[in-house]
Design a protein around this motif. Structure first.
Motif, mmCIF file in Angstrom:
data_model
loop_
_atom_site.group_PDB
_atom_site.id
_atom_site.type_symbol
_atom_site.label_atom_id
_atom_site.label_comp_id
_atom_site.label_asym_id
_atom_site.label_seq_id
_atom_site.Cartn_x
_atom_site.Cartn_y
_atom_site.Cartn_z
ATOM 1 N N SER A 143 66.341 43.271 20.957
ATOM 2 C CA SER A 143 65.921 43.499 19.963
ATOM 3 C C SER A 143 65.722 42.442 18.669
ATOM 4 O O SER A 143 65.231 42.410 17.404
ATOM 5 N N ASP A 144 66.396 41.436 18.678
ATOM 6 C CA ASP A 144 67.078 40.110 18.362
ATOM 7 C C ASP A 144 66.436 39.191 18.048
ATOM 8 O O ASP A 144 66.209 38.535 17.272
ATOM 9 N N VAL A 145 65.435 39.350 19.167
ATOM 10 C CA VAL A 145 64.548 37.938 20.027
ATOM 11 C C VAL A 145 63.037 38.442 19.284
ATOM 12 O O VAL A 145 62.457 39.309 20.449
ATOM 13 N N ARG A 146 62.304 37.970 18.344
ATOM 14 C CA ARG A 146 60.906 38.116 17.493
ATOM 15 C C ARG A 146 59.586 37.687 19.030
ATOM 16 O O ARG A 146 60.070 36.542 18.516
ATOM 17 N N ILE A 147 58.949 38.490 19.990
ATOM 18 C CA ILE A 147 58.428 37.627 20.525
ATOM 19 C C ILE A 147 56.844 38.062 19.874
ATOM 20 O O ILE A 147 56.761 39.109 19.117
ATOM 21 N N ALA A 148 56.366 36.681 19.067
ATOM 22 C CA ALA A 148 55.607 36.750 17.815
ATOM 23 C C ALA A 148 53.900 36.833 18.130
ATOM 24 O O ALA A 148 53.341 36.941 17.501
ATOM 25 N N GLY A 149 53.633 35.931 19.244
ATOM 26 C CA GLY A 149 52.738 35.425 20.071
ATOM 27 C C GLY A 149 52.497 35.637 21.032
ATOM 28 O O GLY A 149 53.410 35.022 21.805
ATOM 29 N N VAL A 150 51.074 35.102 21.809
ATOM 30 C CA VAL A 150 51.308 34.954 23.191
ATOM 31 C C VAL A 150 50.374 33.724 23.666
ATOM 32 O O VAL A 150 49.045 34.157 23.322
ATOM 33 N N VAL A 151 51.086 32.767 24.561
ATOM 34 C CA VAL A 151 49.644 31.762 24.866
ATOM 35 C C VAL A 151 49.419 32.065 26.427
ATOM 36 O O VAL A 151 50.031 32.464 27.028
ATOM 37 N N LEU A 152 48.696 32.222 26.891
ATOM 38 C CA LEU A 152 48.274 32.616 28.194
ATOM 39 C C LEU A 152 47.433 31.173 28.877
ATOM 40 O O LEU A 152 46.525 30.384 28.205
ATOM 41 N N ASN A 153 48.579 31.017 30.049
ATOM 42 C CA ASN A 153 47.837 29.123 30.345
ATOM 43 C C ASN A 153 47.650 29.320 31.849
ATOM 44 O O ASN A 153 47.976 30.596 32.852
ATOM 45 N N ARG A 154 46.707 28.246 32.202
ATOM 46 C CA ARG A 154 46.340 28.295 33.066
ATOM 47 C C ARG A 154 45.285 29.329 34.133
ATOM 48 O O ARG A 154 45.419 29.825 35.282
ATOM 49 N N LEU A 155 44.625 29.525 32.558
ATOM 50 C CA LEU A 155 43.626 30.852 33.083
ATOM 51 C C LEU A 155 42.326 29.554 34.336
ATOM 52 O O LEU A 155 42.003 28.924 34.199
ATOM 53 N N GLY A 156 41.735 30.689 35.033
ATOM 54 C CA GLY A 156 40.762 30.558 35.844
ATOM 55 C C GLY A 156 39.204 30.658 35.847
ATOM 56 O O GLY A 156 38.497 29.700 35.881
ATOM 57 N N SER A 157 39.165 31.397 34.566
ATOM 58 C CA SER A 157 37.376 31.609 34.114
ATOM 59 C C SER A 157 38.251 32.538 32.999
ATOM 60 O O SER A 157 39.101 32.804 32.419
ATOM 61 N N GLU A 158 36.471 32.533 32.393
ATOM 62 C CA GLU A 158 36.481 33.430 31.039
ATOM 63 C C GLU A 158 36.816 34.773 31.351
ATOM 64 O O GLU A 158 37.934 35.450 30.399
ATOM 65 N N ARG A 159 37.348 35.038 32.110
ATOM 66 C CA ARG A 159 36.421 36.689 32.736
ATOM 67 C C ARG A 159 38.219 36.758 32.718
ATOM 68 O O ARG A 159 39.029 38.197 32.377
ATOM 69 N N HIS A 160 38.989 35.916 33.499
ATOM 70 C CA HIS A 160 40.362 36.350 33.552
ATOM 71 C C HIS A 160 41.318 36.129 32.142
ATOM 72 O O HIS A 160 42.008 36.981 32.224
ATOM 73 N N ARG A 161 40.679 35.527 31.096
ATOM 74 C CA ARG A 161 40.858 35.294 30.104
ATOM 75 C C ARG A 161 40.564 36.490 29.361
ATOM 76 O O ARG A 161 42.023 36.858 28.408
ATOM 77 N N ARG A 162 39.964 37.166 29.311
ATOM 78 C CA ARG A 162 39.126 38.531 29.333
ATOM 79 C C ARG A 162 40.431 39.791 29.212
ATOM 80 O O ARG A 162 41.303 40.851 28.707
ATOM 81 N N LEU A 163 40.274 39.298 30.875
ATOM 82 C CA LEU A 163 41.140 40.914 31.306
ATOM 83 C C LEU A 163 42.437 40.682 31.042
ATOM 84 O O LEU A 163 43.062 41.441 30.539
ATOM 85 N N ALA A 164 43.456 39.601 31.328
ATOM 86 C CA ALA A 164 44.639 39.220 30.731
ATOM 87 C C ALA A 164 45.142 39.449 29.202
ATOM 88 O O ALA A 164 45.504 39.757 28.359
ATOM 89 N N GLY A 165 43.825 38.344 28.719
ATOM 90 C CA GLY A 165 44.056 39.015 26.930
ATOM 91 C C GLY A 165 44.231 40.324 26.101
ATOM 92 O O GLY A 165 44.597 40.392 25.314
ATOM 93 N N GLU A 166 42.959 40.722 26.620
ATOM 94 C CA GLU A 166 43.163 42.235 26.104
ATOM 95 C C GLU A 166 44.104 43.137 26.619
ATOM 96 O O GLU A 166 44.745 44.541 25.492
ATOM 97 N N ALA A 167 45.154 42.683 27.813
ATOM 98 C CA ALA A 167 46.109 43.813 28.369
ATOM 99 C C ALA A 167 46.991 44.097 27.046
ATOM 100 O O ALA A 167 47.868 43.638 27.034
ATOM 101 N N VAL A 168 47.489 42.347 27.062
ATOM 102 C CA VAL A 168 48.335 41.961 25.832
ATOM 103 C C VAL A 168 48.220 42.175 24.410
ATOM 104 O O VAL A 168 49.359 42.436 24.531
ATOM 105 N N GLU A 169 46.960 41.782 24.444
ATOM 106 C CA GLU A 169 46.362 42.441 22.913
ATOM 107 C C GLU A 169 46.762 44.062 22.387
ATOM 108 O O GLU A 169 46.870 44.908 21.606
ATOM 109 N N LYS A 170 46.547 45.260 24.210
ATOM 110 C CA LYS A 170 46.970 46.064 23.694
ATOM 111 C C LYS A 170 48.040 46.566 23.765
ATOM 112 O O LYS A 170 48.457 47.676 22.861
ATOM 113 N N ILE A 171 49.344 45.777 23.710
ATOM 114 C CA ILE A 171 50.684 46.397 23.544
ATOM 115 C C ILE A 171 50.880 45.717 22.467
ATOM 116 O O ILE A 171 51.607 46.221 21.492
ATOM 117 N N GLY A 172 49.599 44.990 21.964
ATOM 118 C CA GLY A 172 49.899 44.665 20.389
ATOM 119 C C GLY A 172 50.836 43.563 19.542
ATOM 120 O O GLY A 172 51.200 42.900 18.943
#
Length: 437
Positions: A143-172
């Motif tokens: 709880s003392d280490v604050r994750i402020a944002g995420v970078v998705l690396n080594r994506l294979g396609s736009e669909r890959h970005r959408r699936l991973a990105g939407e899942a991450v943003e769903k957890i806030g």
């Protein structure tokens, strides 16, 4: 002026932290922002890339090897001369050694100590929504280490970005970067990590490609908005390594490169002059110097050239008759009788110490080191404790009969026995000194 900062972290080495960090630093610098890089832990290669990318020297911030006052002093010094400070994590964000709270050597220690947000770089190759589970684990682990944002690396396609990105943003957690797989952005490596920045003929062009990637794939404005002020207090340089002399002859070329930036900075700030010379160019230390320092590097890749450098060899032997000479890791290898290269060819070295080493008979040696000095030397006074780090693949094949220089222990205090060597004015160790203990 004090900088705002953040930490670039990841689950493990190889996730793309260095490329993201260098790309960000270069892109911000091209925008006219005074951005500066720092590296958690003892890595001595990445700060060189940070320096080339920004024009400002990099710095190591090592919570295990540096006392809290020294750590604060180095962080404050870096922050006072920059608008933004980007701290690149070594290994995984929470990776360190067990021991005193806040002194594990991990980047997470720095996040807690300075309340710096973390930008989490996730290599999502081979997964999509599972990236969210990993991100959530990081967000809730401490709880003392604050994750402020995420970078998705080594994506294979736009669909890959959408699936991973939407899942991450769903957890806030906001996704502030999405980088497609691109082998051309990979930095070349060898046995001790990345090939150093100084060895790339087209380094600026490569850094600009990384900066172009950052402009294209990262929301730099959003990342900057996540940064927090960095204003360390209780800063004190008293635990820094003192200059070993007033005028220090420093071996400096492709075979001898590993001097920590904070050590060179402190020596200069204390009034010492660093006088570089190149053993590979057959140069000897200048006669007006009062101490000679052979840092680590890659002498095993240049053993034949060092063996044939007659002026260097004669100059070192003459210098050592009256003045201190110290070698670390690669420098320690060159001080010995012989060095066996990767092909098993034996090359005569300086013979100022009695050991011989081999790079053909490889064994990885890696970890923090605590060394109690057994006699006065350029590292300090007898009984001083020096903290440092060891990382090499060479091993001693003939120990020689020199006096030992240190009583050595690992990072948790487990004894490793007497180590290093001393003969007359000449001393050497396999570990790289970072700070006084």
């Amino acid at each position: 002026m004090t900088a705002r900062g953040l930490i670039i972290g990841a689950p493990r080495s190889g996730s793309g932290k260095t490329s993201v960090t260098i790309g960000m630093l270069r892109a911000l610098t091209r925008r006219g922002i005074r951005a500066r890089g720092a590296k958690s832990g003892p890595d001595y290669i990445d700060p060189g890339f940070h320096h080339v990318a920004t024009g400002l020297p990099g710095v190591n911030l090592d919570s295990w090897a540096m006392s809290p006052p020294l750590l604060n002093a180095l962080a404050a010094s870096a922050a006072s001369d920059a608008d933004l400070l980007v701290v690149e994590s070594a290994m995984g964000l929470f990776d360190g050694i067990p021991g005193t709270l806040g002194r594990s050597g991990s980047a997470a220690d720095l996040a807690r100590l300075y309340d710096l947000p973390v930008l989490l770089v996730l290599d999502v190759s081979g997964q999509s929504q599972t990236a969210a589970a990993i991100a959530k684990g990081f967000a809730t682990y401490d709880s003392d280490v604050r994750i402020a944002g995420v970078v998705l690396n080594r994506l294979g396609s736009e669909r890959h970005r959408r699936l991973a990105g939407e899942a991450v943003e769903k957890i806030g957690l906001p996704v502030v970067g999405a980088i497609l797989r691109d082998p051309s952005l990979t930095l070349p490596e060898r046995h001790l990590g990345l090939v150093q920045a100084s060895e790339h003929a087209d380094m600026i062009a490569h850094l600009d490609r990384l900066a172009d990637m950052a402009e294209r794939s990262l929301d730099l404005d959003a990342i900057v908005s996540l940064m927090a002020p960095l204003a360390p207090s209780d800063a004190d340089f008293s635990d820094a390594l003192n200059p070993p002399g007033q005028r220090i002859a420093l071996a400096n070329d492709a075979a001898f490169t590993f001097l920590y930036p904070h050590i060179a900075m402190h020596w200069r700030n204390e009034g010492a002059e660093l006088v570089p010379f190149s053993p590979l160019a057959n140069e000897a230390p200048r006669d007006d110097c009062d101490v000679c320092w052979l840092p680590g590097g890659y002498p095993e890749l240049h053993a034949g050239k060092l063996a044939s450098a007659g002026n260097f060899r004669a100059g070192m032997q003459e210098f050592a008759t009256t003045r201190p000479v110290h070698g670390e890791c690669g420098g320690f290898m060159v001080l010995g009788e012989a060095l066996e290269d990767a092909d098993g060819v034996r090359h005569e070295m300086l013979g100022l110490l009695g050991h011989s080493t081999s790079f053909a008979k490889r064994r990885m040696n890696l970890g923090y080191r605590q060394a109690r000095l057994l006699s006065n030397c350029p590292l300090g006074r007898a009984s001083d404790v020096i903290r440092g780090h060891e990382f090499h693949y060479a091993q001693i094949t003939t120990p020689g009969n020199d006096e030992k220089l240190t009583d050595l222990a690992d990072g948790q205090g487990n004894p490793l026995g007497a180590a290093g060597g001393r003969r007359g004015h000449v001393t050497g160790t396999f570990f790289h000194a970072i700070a006084r203990g």
